[in-house]
Each structure stands twice: as structure tokens, then as C-alpha cells.
Design a protein around this motif. Structure first.
Motif, PDB file in Angstrom:
ATOM      1  N   LEU A  36       0.835  -1.211   0.000  1.00  0.00           N
ATOM      2  CA  LEU A  36       0.000   0.000   0.000  1.00  0.00           C
ATOM      3  C   LEU A  36       0.862   1.250   0.000  1.00  0.00           C
ATOM      4  O   LEU A  36       0.535   2.254  -0.652  1.00  0.00           O
ATOM      5  CB  LEU A  36      -0.944   0.002   1.215  1.00  0.00           C
TER       6      LEU A  36
ATOM      7  N   HIS B 151      -8.489   0.903   2.280  1.00  0.00           N
ATOM      8  CA  HIS B 151      -7.521   0.543   3.318  1.00  0.00           C
ATOM      9  C   HIS B 151      -7.974   1.192   4.604  1.00  0.00           C
ATOM     10  O   HIS B 151      -8.727   2.175   4.593  1.00  0.00           O
ATOM     11  CB  HIS B 151      -6.118   1.016   2.941  1.00  0.00           C
ATOM     12  N   ASP B 152      -7.549   0.638   5.721  1.00  0.00           N
ATOM     13  CA  ASP B 152      -7.919   1.265   6.984  1.00  0.00           C
ATOM     14  C   ASP B 152      -6.838   1.033   8.029  1.00  0.00           C
ATOM     15  O   ASP B 152      -6.041   1.904   8.302  1.00  0.00           O
ATOM     16  CB  ASP B 152      -9.282   0.743   7.453  1.00  0.00           C
TER      17      ASP B 152
ATOM     18  N   ARG C 237      -4.115  -0.964   8.138  1.00  0.00           N
ATOM     19  CA  ARG C 237      -2.748  -1.217   7.667  1.00  0.00           C
ATOM     20  C   ARG C 237      -1.957  -2.091   8.638  1.00  0.00           C
ATOM     21  O   ARG C 237      -0.731  -1.979   8.735  1.00  0.00           O
ATOM     22  CB  ARG C 237      -2.011   0.091   7.397  1.00  0.00           C
TER      23      ARG C 237
ATOM     24  N   GLY D  19      -3.277  -5.478   9.076  1.00  0.00           N
ATOM     25  CA  GLY D  19      -3.748  -6.830   8.786  1.00  0.00           C
ATOM     26  C   GLY D  19      -4.934  -7.306   9.588  1.00  0.00           C
ATOM     27  O   GLY D  19      -5.148  -8.506   9.724  1.00  0.00           O
ATOM     28  N   ILE D  20      -5.720  -6.371  10.150  1.00  0.00           N
ATOM     29  CA  ILE D  20      -6.838  -6.835  10.965  1.00  0.00           C
ATOM     30  C   ILE D  20      -8.207  -6.358  10.500  1.00  0.00           C
ATOM     31  O   ILE D  20      -9.215  -6.866  10.962  1.00  0.00           O
ATOM     32  CB  ILE D  20      -6.662  -6.455  12.460  1.00  0.00           C
ATOM     33  N   CYS D  21      -8.253  -5.397   9.584  1.00  0.00           N
ATOM     34  CA  CYS D  21      -9.584  -4.867   9.239  1.00  0.00           C
ATOM     35  C   CYS D  21     -10.163  -5.518   7.986  1.00  0.00           C
ATOM     36  O   CYS D  21     -11.370  -5.564   7.803  1.00  0.00           O
ATOM     37  CB  CYS D  21      -9.549  -3.356   9.088  1.00  0.00           C
TER      38      CYS D  21
ATOM     39  N   CYS E 240      -8.080  -3.914   2.645  1.00  0.00           N
ATOM     40  CA  CYS E 240      -7.146  -3.694   1.535  1.00  0.00           C
ATOM     41  C   CYS E 240      -7.257  -4.773   0.454  1.00  0.00           C
ATOM     42  O   CYS E 240      -6.354  -5.566   0.256  1.00  0.00           O
ATOM     43  CB  CYS E 240      -5.724  -3.624   2.065  1.00  0.00           C
TER      44      CYS E 240
ATOM     45  N   THR F 271      -2.338 -10.002   4.473  1.00  0.00           N
ATOM     46  CA  THR F 271      -3.176  -9.081   3.715  1.00  0.00           C
ATOM     47  C   THR F 271      -2.260  -8.216   2.850  1.00  0.00           C
ATOM     48  O   THR F 271      -1.041  -8.204   3.045  1.00  0.00           O
ATOM     49  CB  THR F 271      -3.954  -8.166   4.675  1.00  0.00           C
TER      50      THR F 271
ATOM     51  N   CYS G 157      -1.822  -5.074   2.966  1.00  0.00           N
ATOM     52  CA  CYS G 157      -1.081  -4.081   3.760  1.00  0.00           C
ATOM     53  C   CYS G 157       0.097  -4.720   4.493  1.00  0.00           C
ATOM     54  O   CYS G 157       1.006  -4.027   4.927  1.00  0.00           O
ATOM     55  CB  CYS G 157      -2.010  -3.376   4.744  1.00  0.00           C
TER      56      CYS G 157
HETATM   57  S1  FES Z   1      -5.726  -2.263   5.686  1.00  0.00           S
HETATM   58 FE1  FES Z   1      -6.654  -3.386   7.330  1.00  0.00          FE
HETATM   59  S2  FES Z   1      -6.167  -5.421   6.790  1.00  0.00           S
HETATM   60 FE2  FES Z   1      -5.056  -4.306   5.282  1.00  0.00          FE
END
Ligand code: FES
Ligand code: HEM
Ligand code: SF4
Lengths: 257, 263
Positions: free
Chosen positions: A34, A56-57, A59, A61-63, A66, A82, A84
Motif C-alpha cells: 500500500l 484501506h484502513d 494497515r 492486517g486486521i480490518c 485492503c 493481507t 497491507c
Molecule cells: S488495511 Fe486493514 S487489513 Fe489491510
């Protein structure tokens, strides 16, 4: 590092889209994928070009925001990561990289790499919850749960709803996502009571949202950043058979959802 | 007396829950992608069981004309009308398998209206991605196989007087107990002594092996019989059964070809 990027550009849901080629340099191996697109976008903004839109949010690996298909693999070439959490050291200097949005009828494209994943919300709304009054906190250990069951629920609960499974599946089936949610709740005594209704309703919503069926090709498992196993799909089918038998015997079937 | 008292049932029709309508159940459970996939798996496993039985029965070719001809006579005459029940069942299973599988496939194709520019896969086996193609070849082969041996419409054997060909179905054999029956043995030897026919059978068996090498393990998973620990076992069962069918069927073709089994 230098890369040649081929990115899907599409100004709006009904506009025509195409792959557009960009060159980026000054990329370090420690940048995430990203961040590499951020570098590209800064340059595009300076040049007066519309930057590449992507979701993206967190960054970290939990949301699950991406969403990107990178060289034909959801979230790129690393297993269990993910986009990110994918770093440019996973690529060779000078690589050509193809970046595309998730492709599925259930994920209508909004712009560039951004798709509408509210179909997953509607799948959850049709049964991905437990109907209990919360009340006060129960006493510790008042509801014993075997370690193996809680481990199984925890494995399934890792799903972040990113949609990579459906994007990677040759049948565009979201069965891995569905099975993670159904398997997570069904493994727990709180969720077990509604399991046969839940599985029927959630499968019906999944189909209605336009996703395909599962033929155990196994691409979803490789794409999943949380490494959810296809054994949950097998478990979902087991619960579905159970639900069908129960409905036939007790006469409970009331159509899907 | 009011007008309504003349009604046969003055309280109206008997109440039934909508749940008592069996079509609700059928539409819900057999209409969904999971339910239909389960149908494909069950019918696929039934076809697989037939293929195993069929192969084992045909191995009687190796114990000579008496054995296979007696067996064929038993199937066609001794079990009476049951042969028609079995044939109808098999036909139904076959039609169900391919029609539901193809209908699911059409929906899956509609589930991705726009494809990817860059196609790639991480761990899919080639056979898992070509089930429809291999299935269609197997289906065409089955039709060909019926035309060839069941209806005798593809090929004949040269008549004894050298003039024209004799139909497969006119070949007869006298069993040890004196009963005159259809000579299946001679028919099969005639068939596989012909190069192009043997080639069609060998290629089709290869394709069936490919179809089953994914189909069996996938069916076991579809029926919910597999977890992470037993996945390697399901794979073994899949490749094993597919391999047994392949080796058994191919053995007959090859044995005729190299002359171990002859007139
Ligand atoms: S931006 Fe949240 S999992 Fe990749
Ligand atoms: C002897 C004949 C056949 C046997 C033994 C057989 C067996 C099987 C089995 C075991 C499966 C696995 C089901 C699953 O994935 O869960 C399967 C799948 C499949 N079969 Fe067959 N099959 C046969 C013939 C055919 C024919 C004639 C066709 C098509 C014209 C066909 C098309 C398919 C397809 C498309 C699938 C994939 C299932 C899906 O996408 O849901 N098969 N088959
Ligand atoms: S199962 Fe995995 S790939 Fe599918 S939505 Fe959940 S986290 Fe993403």
C-alpha cells in the motif's frame, strides 16, 4: 527498487475500465504494497492525474479492507498476509505487477480497485449472530467449554471478512467466509441452538447475493490472510445436511432467510 | 338458518402450517448451492460405485469365455425385471449428476461476469479446475460405449464367409450346460483388437481417472465427511479408487491388444 505496475482504472461503477501502466522507482523492500501505491498516488496528484482509489484502513492486517488482486493472487504472493502486510521485498526489482479489483457479481465495482462488499454484511445480517439477552456478566467458568471447541471457534473467528476467498475462487464462491462465520458460532454453546436455522438462512443469502458454489478447488484457503481451512466448508455442509434432516422431520423449513 | 350453514365445512378448510408443504423443503434445501452440490456428490459417488462394479465384473474376461458369458447371461436374464430397475436407476442418477453439475457451473460462471486480466492460481490442481470438461468427455464416452457394445452400432466383425460384417449382437456361445447365449467374450476381443477403438477407450479411461481423482475427494468433503486431519485420507481414497478403476479397465483393453486374451 523499480516496478512496472499495471493497474485497473475505472472512474465509476458503470464506466469503462482498463489496465493502465505506471512506472514507480525509489521503492524500498521494507515498504508495504500500500505504501508503494501511496508513492505512486503522490506522484499522480502532483501530475494532476486522479490517484488510484483503493480501500484501506488499519494497515496492520486486521480490518480486511485492503482488497487487491496482485498478479492473479488475492492479497499477493505471501501466504497468510493481507495486502497491507505484504512487503515489496516479496518482489524482484524490475518486476511487472498486475493489480486488479476483486471480481465477483457479489462485489460490484465502485471505482478503480474499490468494490462494494456490503453483500458480506447482508450475509451476516441473515444469521451471523446469537440471539441472547446480554444482561450482566456471567460468573467465570459458569459455562464450561472444551478447549478443542474454543480453539476451533477462535480459528474460525479470525476471519476479517476481506473477501479474498470469493475473489480467488474460480467459482466466485464465498463459501470459506460463510463457513468461517457459521463454524465460529456453531462451535460455541451460545450459538449452537440456532445453528440449523442460521446455516439455512446464511446459505440462502449467500446464493442470493450472486456468489457461486463450492467445488473444493482450495484456492480460497491459499488466498485467506487468516489461513482459514476448507475443513470449515466441510463442517458447514455437515450442518446443512443436519438442518435439512431436522427440517424434514420437524417440518421447520420456512424458505431461506 | 343462515346461508353459510349449507357449507360442507362451515369452519373453512383445515389449517395447515406452510411448513407442511414439502415443496418448501425441496425449494429451500435442494434449491441452494450447497444442497445441489450435495446432489452432485451423492450421484457422483453412485456412478463411481457403478464404475467399480462394472470394472470388477468385466475382469471375468481374464477367466475365459465361459465365465464372462455366464455372468452376462445372469445379468440380462436371471435377475429378470430387476435389470430394468437397475438401468432406469442408473440413467436417472446419470442425468441428475450431469444436469445439476452443469446448472451449478452456469451459475458459477455468472458469478464472475468480468474475469481477471492476469490469471494465476496458488494451490488448485488442474483436474479440480476442469471438472466440467472432463465430465463432458466422460459423458460422451458413455454414449459411445453404449452404441458400441450395448447396441452394436459402431463396429462389426468380419463374417466367416468373408462377405460383409456380422453384428456384435448376433454372436452366440454355447455354455457348458448347453444354453446358447450372447458371446460377450468374442465381442470384446473383436472390439479391442481394433486399434482406433482401443485408443478411444484408453483415452476415455484416462479422462475418467482425472475426473474422479478430484471428484471423489471433493464429494467426501461436500458430504461433510472430512476434516483437516482426514483430508490426506480422502485424497488417498480418491486417487486410489480412481486408479483401481483405471487399471482394471485398461488391463482388459491392453490384454486383448497384446494378445493375452484372444478368440
Ligand atoms: S488495511 Fe486493514 S487489513 Fe489491510
Ligand atoms: C461415470 C461417470 C461419472 C462419474 C463416476 C462422475 C463422478 C463425479 C464425482 C464423484 C464428482 C464429485 C462431486 C463433487 O465435486 O463433490 C463429480 C463432479 C462433477 N461431475 Fe461427474 N461423474 C461422471 C460423469 C459426469 C458427466 C457425464 C458429467 C457432465 C456432463 C459430469 C460432470 C461433473 C461436474 C461438472 C462435476 C463438478 C461438480 C460441481 O461443479 O459441482 N460428470 N463427478
Ligand atoms: S475466510 Fe479468509 S479470505 Fe475469506 S473473508 Fe474471511 S479472512 Fe477473508
Amino acid at each position: 527498487m523499480k516496478f512496472t505496475l499495471h493497474i485497473w482504472r475505472q472512474p465509476g461503477p458503470n464506466a469503462r475500465g482498463q489496465m493502465v501502466t505506471y512506472n514507480v522507482d525509489d521503492i524500498t523492500g521494507d515498504m508495504s504494497f500500500l505504501e508503494m501505491i501511496d508513492v505512486l498516488n503522490e506522484r499522480l496528484i502532483k501530475d494532476g492525474v486522479e490517484p488510484v482509489a483503493f480501500d484501506h484502513d488499519c494497515r496492520e492486517g486486521i480490518c480486511g479492507s485492503c482488497a487487491m488482486m496482485i498478479n492473479g493472487l488475492a492479497h499477493g504472493p505471501e501466504r497468510g498476509a493481507t495486502t497491507c502486510q505484504l512487503h515489496m521485498r516479496s518482489f524482484k526489482n524490475g518486476d511487472n505487477i498486475y493489480v486488479e479489483p476483486w471480481r465477483a457479481k457479489g462485489f460490484p465495482l465502485l471505482r478503480d480497485l474499490v468494490v462494494d462488499r456490503s453483500s458480506f454484511d447482508r450475509i451476516i445480517q441473515s444469521g451471523g449472530f446469537v440471539n441472547v439477552n446480554t444482561g450482566g456478566a456471567p460468573d467465570g467458568n459458569s459455562l464450561p467449554i472444551p478447549k478443542a471447541d474454543s480453539d476451533k471457534a477462535m480459528d474460525a473467528a479470525q476471519c476479517i471478512g476481506c473477501g479474498a476467498c470469493a475473489a480467488a475462487c474460480p467459482n466466485a464462491s464465498a463459501m470459506l467466509f460463510l463457513s468461517a462465520k457459521v463454524g465460529h458460532l456453531g462451535a460455541m454453546p451460545q450459538g449452537e441452538a440456532e445453528q440449523s436455522d442460521r446455516v439455512r438462512k446464511m446459505v440462502a443469502t449467500h446464493d442470493r447475493e450472486g456468489f457461486g458454489h463450492c467445488t473444493f478447488i482450495g484456492e480460497c484457503e491459499a488466498a485467506c490472510p487468516k489461513e482459514i481451512s476448507t475443513e470449515f466448508i466441510s463442517g458447514l455442509n455437515r450442518d446443512y445436511i443436519g438442518s435439512a434432516v431436522k427440517a424434514a422431520v420437524k417440518g421447520e423449513a420456512r424458505g431461506g432467510a | 338458518m343462515s346461508a353459510t350453514s349449507a357449507a360442507i365445512n362451515p369452519k373453512g378448510p383445515r389449517l395447515r402450517g406452510s411448513a407442511s408443504n414439502p415443496f418448501d423443503w425441496l425449494n429451500t434445501y435442494l434449491g441452494s448451492s450447497v444442497g445441489q452440490k450435495i446432489l452432485v456428490a451423492i450421484t457422483g459417488l453412485l456412478l463411481m460405485s457403478f464404475a467399480v462394479t462394472h470394472m470388477v465384473g468385466n475382469l471375468k474376461m481374464f477367466s475365459g469365455p465361459e465365465s464372462i458369458n455366464k455372468y452376462a447371461y445372469f445379468l440380462k436374464h436371471d435377475i429378470g425385471a430387476w435389470i430394468w430397475v437397475a438401468r432406469a436407476g442408473l440413467f436417472l442418477v446419470f442425468v441428475l449428476h450431469l444436469s445439476v453439475a452443469l446448472s451449478l457451473k452456469t451459475k458459477a460462471m455468472a458469478a464472475r461476469p468480468v474475469g481477471y486480466a492476469y490469471n494465476n492460481s496458488a494451490q488448485a490442481t488442474p483436474q479440480s479446475k476442469t471438472m466440467v470438461q472432463t465430465g463432458i468427455v466422460v459423458g460422451l464416452f458413455i454414449i459411445f460405449h453404449l452404441l458400441h457394445y450395448t447396441f452394436g452400432m459402431v463396429h462389426g466383425i468380419p463374417a466367416a464367409d468373408g462377405k460383409g460384417e456380422r453384428n456384435y449382437l448376433s454372436l452366440t456361445y454355447k455354455l457348458d450346460d448347453g444354453v446358447v447365449v450372447h458371446d460377450v467374450y468374442k465381442m470384446v476381443v473383436a472390439g479391442f483388437s481394433t486399434g482406433w477403438l482401443s485408443a478411444i477407450y484408453l483415452i476415455s479411461q484416462m479422462v475418467l481417472f482425472i475426473h474422479l481423482s478430484h471428484g471423489i475427494q471433493s464429494s467426501l468433503q461436500t458430504l461433510g465427511l472430512v476434516n483437516r486431519r482426514f483430508l490426506p485420507v480422502a485424497r488417498l481414497i480418491g486417487y486410489g479408487t480412481a486408479g483401481v478403476i483405471f487399471v482394471g479397465n485398461v488391463a482388459i483393453v491392453v490384454a486383448v491388444w497384446v494378445g493375452w486374451v484372444k478368440m
